[in-house]
Scaffold this active site. Structure first.
Site, mmCIF file in Angstrom:
data_model
loop_
_atom_site.group_PDB
_atom_site.id
_atom_site.type_symbol
_atom_site.label_atom_id
_atom_site.label_comp_id
_atom_site.label_asym_id
_atom_site.label_seq_id
_atom_site.Cartn_x
_atom_site.Cartn_y
_atom_site.Cartn_z
ATOM 1 N N GLY A 1 1.440 -2.904 -6.231
ATOM 2 C CA GLY A 1 1.286 -1.595 -5.606
ATOM 3 C C GLY A 1 -0.108 -1.040 -5.844
ATOM 4 O O GLY A 1 -1.071 -1.386 -5.167
ATOM 5 N N GLY A 2 -0.221 -0.166 -6.842
ATOM 6 C CA GLY A 2 -1.475 0.550 -7.103
ATOM 7 C C GLY A 2 -2.717 -0.321 -7.152
ATOM 8 O O GLY A 2 -3.764 0.047 -6.599
ATOM 9 N N SER B 1 3.593 -2.655 -12.039
ATOM 10 C CA SER B 1 2.414 -2.503 -12.912
ATOM 11 C C SER B 1 1.652 -3.808 -13.157
ATOM 12 O O SER B 1 1.131 -4.036 -14.250
ATOM 13 C CB SER B 1 2.795 -1.858 -14.243
ATOM 14 O OG SER B 1 3.263 -0.536 -14.022
ATOM 15 N N TRP C 1 0.816 -1.226 0.000
ATOM 16 C CA TRP C 1 0.000 0.000 0.000
ATOM 17 C C TRP C 1 0.846 1.272 0.000
ATOM 18 O O TRP C 1 0.319 2.356 -0.145
ATOM 19 C CB TRP C 1 -0.967 -0.022 1.197
ATOM 20 C CG TRP C 1 -2.240 -0.770 0.894
ATOM 21 C CD1 TRP C 1 -2.425 -1.711 -0.087
ATOM 22 C CD2 TRP C 1 -3.507 -0.618 1.546
ATOM 23 N NE1 TRP C 1 -3.720 -2.154 -0.077
ATOM 24 C CE2 TRP C 1 -4.405 -1.510 0.919
ATOM 25 C CE3 TRP C 1 -3.965 0.159 2.613
ATOM 26 C CZ2 TRP C 1 -5.742 -1.617 1.316
ATOM 27 C CZ3 TRP C 1 -5.300 0.048 3.012
ATOM 28 C CH2 TRP C 1 -6.172 -0.829 2.364
ATOM 29 N N LYS C 2 2.141 1.138 0.216
ATOM 30 C CA LYS C 2 3.020 2.318 0.244
ATOM 31 C C LYS C 2 2.431 3.373 1.204
ATOM 32 O O LYS C 2 1.910 3.010 2.243
ATOM 33 C CB LYS C 2 3.239 2.850 -1.176
ATOM 34 C CG LYS C 2 3.702 1.739 -2.131
ATOM 35 C CD LYS C 2 4.114 2.238 -3.470
ATOM 36 C CE LYS C 2 4.570 1.049 -4.324
ATOM 37 N NZ LYS C 2 5.080 1.456 -5.627
HETATM 38 P P1 PGA Z 1 2.917 -0.897 -8.847
HETATM 39 O O1 PGA Z 1 3.979 -0.971 -7.656
HETATM 40 O O2 PGA Z 1 2.156 -2.192 -8.869
HETATM 41 O O3 PGA Z 1 2.038 0.290 -8.509
HETATM 42 O O4 PGA Z 1 3.683 -0.707 -10.114
HETATM 43 C C1 PGA Z 1 4.661 -2.161 -7.372
HETATM 44 C C2 PGA Z 1 5.611 -1.962 -6.213
HETATM 45 O O5 PGA Z 1 6.263 -0.922 -6.149
HETATM 46 O O6 PGA Z 1 5.743 -2.842 -5.339
#
Ligand code: PGA
Length: 253
Positions: free
Chosen positions: A230-231, A209, A11-12
């Site tokens: 991530g996103g 991604s 989730w950052k």
């Molecule tokens: P992303 O990020 O899926 O938004 O590209 C992946 C990550 O940084 O772990």
């Protein structure tokens, strides 16, 4: 050897109390996919509430300090993560390697601290666009791995490697399946060289991604044993189709 896939959300710096509903939705829906390990690495301040909200579901941190305790303002130890209810942690994410100037040696120390304390550890490696374009992605990632891998696994397989090309993170760009296959095979070979049979049992995740639209193809690549997302992990509606794709995939051989 087919390894059980791990799909971990990162989730950052996203997520407030109100988003615990999304954690719950993901945990509940994940019960339908027992063939996949699912985890969410949430901001540290949400870990305890998330872990309480979804007992039995894997909640993780996004970083850990390499020392057990001490004068390290703003940092969090492995014991603290465990105490809050986390069962895993990411180490060496490229955003930390870059913004916090984390070296391979530091990442190695963090991985060792996490594993020693009993956390599952997802150790990230990945090349920049310049390195990819110069044709030295594999040697660069293997060098990163050599510097960041823990000294020993103690006969356990709680370590996972996440291959995350920096230029693919949050950009919508993804390497070709061929490039992912080449990198994952090289990582697998290095893990076996380092850890023998245990190295064959470590999961190698792809990250960068990953979306519902490309998950099927990515999970079909040999030596892709899951994903770090991530996103697309912020909402159950985006994340669960990725978990489902991991459940459907043929596994890695
Ligand atoms: P992303 O990020 O899926 O938004 O590209 C992946 C990550 O940084 O772990």
């Amino acid at each position: 050897m087919a390894l059980k896939k791990l799909v971990a959300g990162n989730w950052k710096m996203h997520g407030l109390s109100a988003d615990l509903a999304e954690v719950k939705a993901i945990a509940d829906a994940s019960r339908n996919f027992p063939a996949v390990d699912v985890a969410l690495c949430v901001p540290a301040i949400l870990i305890e509430r998330a872990a309480r909200a979804v007992p039995g579901f894997a909640i993780g941190g996004q970083d850990v300090h390499h020392q057990e305790q001490g004068a390290h303002t703003g940092n969090i130890s492995a014991a603290m993560l465990l105490d809050a209810g986390a069962v895993l942690t990411i180490v060496g994410h490229s955003e930390r390697r870059d913004a916090q100037r984390e070296s391979d040696a530091e990442v190695k120390a963090k991985a060792e601290a996490g594993l020693t304390a009993g956390l599952q550890v997802i150790l990230c490696v990945g090349e920049s666009l310049a390195v990819r374009e110069a044709g030295s992605a594999v040697e660069t990632v293997l060098a990163q791995l050599d510097g960041s891998l823990p000294g020993s696994l103690g006969g356990k397989t709680e370590l996972a490697i996440a291959y995350e090309p920096i230029w693919a993170i949050g950009t919508g760009r993804v390497p070709t399946s061929r490039d992912i296959a080449e990198m994952h095979a090289a990582i697998r070979a290095r893990l076996v060289e380092r850890f023998g049979e245990d190295g064959a049992g470590l999961r190698i995740l792809y990250g960068g991604s990953v979306k519902p639209s490309n998950a099927n193809e990515i999970f079909g690549i040999p030596n892709v044993d899951g994903a770090l997302v991530g996103g697309a992990s912020l909402k159950a509606a985006d994340f669960m189709p990725i978990v489902e794709a991991a459940a459907d995939g043929p596994g890695s051989f």
